[in-house]
Design a protein around this motif. Sequence first.
Motif, PDB file in Angstrom:
ATOM      1  N   GLY A  76       0.801  -1.215   0.000  1.00 54.26           N
ATOM      2  CA  GLY A  76       0.000   0.000   0.000  1.00 54.26           C
ATOM      3  C   GLY A  76       0.833   1.263   0.000  1.00 54.26           C
ATOM      4  O   GLY A  76       0.330   2.336   0.310  1.00 54.26           O
ATOM      5  N   THR A  77       2.135   1.172  -0.326  1.00 51.65           N
ATOM      6  CA  THR A  77       2.959   2.379  -0.306  1.00 51.65           C
ATOM      7  C   THR A  77       3.509   2.718  -1.680  1.00 51.65           C
ATOM      8  O   THR A  77       4.502   3.418  -1.793  1.00 51.65           O
ATOM      9  N   PRO A  79       3.826   4.906  -4.754  1.00 54.87           N
ATOM     10  CA  PRO A  79       3.424   6.303  -4.935  1.00 54.87           C
ATOM     11  C   PRO A  79       2.419   6.506  -6.067  1.00 54.87           C
ATOM     12  O   PRO A  79       1.760   7.539  -6.113  1.00 54.87           O
ATOM     13  N   ASP A  80       2.289   5.562  -6.959  1.00 57.58           N
ATOM     14  CA  ASP A  80       1.381   5.749  -8.084  1.00 57.58           C
ATOM     15  C   ASP A  80       0.076   4.981  -7.948  1.00 57.58           C
ATOM     16  O   ASP A  80      -0.749   5.010  -8.843  1.00 57.58           O
ATOM     17  N   ARG A  82      -3.140   4.609  -5.545  1.00 59.86           N
ATOM     18  CA  ARG A  82      -3.823   5.168  -4.377  1.00 59.86           C
ATOM     19  C   ARG A  82      -5.074   4.362  -4.072  1.00 59.86           C
ATOM     20  O   ARG A  82      -5.935   4.216  -4.931  1.00 59.86           O
ATOM     21  N   ASP A  98     -12.677  15.935   0.965  1.00 57.52           N
ATOM     22  CA  ASP A  98     -11.340  16.521   0.748  1.00 57.52           C
ATOM     23  C   ASP A  98     -10.315  15.436   0.431  1.00 57.52           C
ATOM     24  O   ASP A  98      -9.331  15.678  -0.248  1.00 57.52           O
ATOM     25  N   ARG A  99     -10.566  14.227   0.922  1.00 61.44           N
ATOM     26  CA  ARG A  99      -9.704  13.103   0.558  1.00 61.44           C
ATOM     27  C   ARG A  99      -9.806  12.834  -0.948  1.00 61.44           C
ATOM     28  O   ARG A  99      -8.795  12.639  -1.624  1.00 61.44           O
ATOM     29  N   ARG A 102      -8.063  15.703  -2.827  1.00 61.78           N
ATOM     30  CA  ARG A 102      -6.601  15.736  -2.735  1.00 61.78           C
ATOM     31  C   ARG A 102      -5.981  14.518  -3.410  1.00 61.78           C
ATOM     32  O   ARG A 102      -5.083  14.635  -4.227  1.00 61.78           O
ATOM     33  N   TYR A 106      -6.867  16.151  -7.534  1.00 62.12           N
ATOM     34  CA  TYR A 106      -5.624  16.908  -7.716  1.00 62.12           C
ATOM     35  C   TYR A 106      -4.478  15.992  -8.123  1.00 62.12           C
ATOM     36  O   TYR A 106      -3.766  16.248  -9.090  1.00 62.12           O
ATOM     37  N   ASN A 109      -3.333  14.841 -11.661  1.00 65.17           N
ATOM     38  CA  ASN A 109      -2.595  15.727 -12.560  1.00 65.17           C
ATOM     39  C   ASN A 109      -1.087  15.620 -12.408  1.00 65.17           C
ATOM     40  O   ASN A 109      -0.343  16.190 -13.191  1.00 65.17           O
ATOM     41  N   LEU A 110      -0.637  14.933 -11.369  1.00 62.95           N
ATOM     42  CA  LEU A 110       0.803  14.760 -11.182  1.00 62.95           C
ATOM     43  C   LEU A 110       1.244  13.527 -11.967  1.00 62.95           C
ATOM     44  O   LEU A 110       0.594  12.492 -11.918  1.00 62.95           O
ATOM     45  N   LYS A 118      -0.845   5.375 -13.252  1.00 66.00           N
ATOM     46  CA  LYS A 118      -1.310   5.758 -11.927  1.00 66.00           C
ATOM     47  C   LYS A 118      -2.680   5.129 -11.749  1.00 66.00           C
ATOM     48  O   LYS A 118      -3.552   5.280 -12.597  1.00 66.00           O
TER      49      LYS A 118
ATOM     50  N   MET B  49       4.746  11.200  -1.087  1.00 67.84           N
ATOM     51  CA  MET B  49       4.269  10.674  -2.374  1.00 67.84           C
ATOM     52  C   MET B  49       4.173  11.762  -3.446  1.00 67.84           C
ATOM     53  O   MET B  49       3.977  11.469  -4.606  1.00 67.84           O
ATOM     54  N   LEU B 242       5.860  16.106 -11.298  1.00 71.90           N
ATOM     55  CA  LEU B 242       5.531  17.195 -12.202  1.00 71.90           C
ATOM     56  C   LEU B 242       4.045  17.175 -12.501  1.00 71.90           C
ATOM     57  O   LEU B 242       3.404  16.128 -12.446  1.00 71.90           O
TER      58      LEU B 242
END
Lengths: 382, 372
Positions: A76-77, A79-80, A82, A98-99, A102, A106, A109-110, A118, B49, B242
């Motif tokens: 579960g860690t 980074p891509d 969630r 808000d979870r 965020r 949001y 878009n990274l 992702k 992250m 990015l």
Amino acid sequence: MRLGDLIGQTRAATALRNAITRHRVSHAYLFSGPHGVGKSTAALAFAQALNCDRPSPDDPAAACGQCRSCRLISQGTHPDVRLISPPGKRETSVIPIDRIRRDLVYDINLRPAMGRRKVYILDPADRTAPFSIHTILKALEEPPPYAVIILVTSRPALLPPTIPSRCQQVAFQLAGIEAIVHHLQTLGLDAPVAAAIAALSGGRVAWAVGAAHHPDVLAVRNALLDLCAGLHARAASGGLRLAEEIKLQALALSQAQNDGEEQTETEDASSESGSAPAAAGGGRLRSDLPWCLDVIVSWYRDRLAAAHGAPLVNPDYAEAVSRRKSGRIAADERAIAAILETKHSLQRNANVDLALESLAIKLLAEPATMRSSSHSERGRAR
Amino acid sequence: MRVTCNRSVLHEALQHVSRVVAGRTTLPILSNVLLEAQGGKLRIVAYDMEIGAQSKVPVETAEEGALTVPARVLGDVVASLPDATVEMAAEERSVLGLSCGRSQYTIHGLPAEEFPALPEVSDGSGFEVSQGKMRDLIRSTIFAASGDEARAILTGVLLIRGEEGVKMVATDSYRLAVKSAPAEEVKETGGDAEWRVIIPARALQEVNRMLAPGEERPPVRVQASEQQISFEVGEYTLVSRLIEGQFPNYARVIPEETDRSVEVAREDLLAAIKRAAIVARAEASKLVFRMQEGTLTISAESGDVGRAHEELAATVEGENIEIAFSAEYLTDVLGVMESDSVLWQFTGPLSSGLLKAADDPDYLYVVMPMQL
């Protein structure tokens, strides 16, 4: 866990594997199907297959399960990847808006940090704060090329129609009993126990595996079936006591399943000040009781099955089941109907004690009701 | 793991790194810092992250190894220790023993294997600039980035690397800030000669915090790949993801020909705007600027509050003009500029105003007017 290892989900697994091997991965999926059949497991397995660094050379959809990416996803860690779920263990806790903003709206878009894709897993997607599911519409509409959104739900009807229409739908089914028996045996269970658990799981693999780890679950099932086997010897006036005994078994079941989670439960209770622990226990009872009723139904079902020589759900109780008097098929059917109705009314927030007492009285008074109902039928015929 | 090091060095490194630690997180391990002893260095890593920070501290390593502990607890303990030698040792896979003089602590953490690995930016394109220049670039633009996460692309700062040097651009669609560093101040370190990326403003804020202007300070080494960008200053590294997408075509909103302009002392202008804005608070900070015959007047009016009238000596060229701006969009930029006077150019009362520092050709600020 690989997609191919999902138990009894050949169709869903094939669809997902084909998406990868044919390079036709959709931007959004809706995994729907009954509770506990492996939707969440499949979502994680799919995320691993999409991001695996060393997929098997002859099957690009088989994640290795060993590479860094696979390991991080199962921890579960990654980074891509969630996993967005409600914060508490309670049935009533929801994913806060808000979870979602965020970690999905949001974050999408990274660009991916290490993986190729992702993956956002909203599980369960039907338990979001009111209206907040709408915030993902834009992400569903125009996702960046690397994003895959997976909505997991056992109640797709609760999603607004705008959501499923933007997702590729993957249906999960109840697994076959044989597949579950086989899986439980690979976990080291004896054949008869595995068969009993598999039959009671009703095709829900997650439940079966959970029960396999809690021997108490089997004890509760035995106690309930013993209760049923002894019903004929009880006085018709013992309804309240019977109701109490069924409830005790349901509480024992909650206790058995709670043992590992006690820590988190108490934390939950203290974090939401003012909520009485009794209320939490009540909620648990309400979710465990239907299963107890299912066990009782299986008893009556077996009696009907035995009359026709069909295979039994509880083969270990074959002898007790066949000790039936003839001419009670209608009564057994009515008992099943009464139990199912009680189950239904419990889902609609009926009072647990009253519903159980009313059921117990019906079960014990069965010969009498049979008579009275045949009277009334005759009355109606006239 | 078993290391000994100097407390104040450790404290400084922890302070730098732990700002990145996720505040509210669903993954407990993200509120931890990773401690990894290797050779003569202790690597301290925090990663939420999105942004990751790493600092290397010189230590004496008796035994290599790694584990993670809660950033808050370790940071607070180290902050309040006396200045002496600190010894840290892993007592188990996830328990840190820390001793300093006669103080002894054990801190419960989590095994290092569960910590998400900080992405490395290895095969990217890069450049080097001085810390002072990087600070200028960030400070001059970051405030113009949007805070509205619904339009993620505007929450970032566009970094453009090209022949003419490095440029940073930020806009929230009401204003635009563009700051460049000319080619002679930028040192090429390999990779493509031209590229552009959008960096989350929060990451640049963290970069800005670790910068200190000064001749002898090491330069900032920037390296960007498809997916992320890293900023390296000495032993400190910050890695950020990015933002994906197409940055608005900012060049189009920079007015090319202006026929009216005013030059005015920057600090006087800033002070006058701040005062007048007090009256205009209820009116969305709307200030009316009039330029005529050597004076710039600023007025504000609010029905309930009252009026403000300010006059400044200015060099006015071209026709007289009356134009309104929101004070909020001016105070930021005037506060960041360092020149004595600013040049403000207009084409008309309904077109954007172009603001420049009189002695800095590398900085442009465009702001949209309000209805009069």
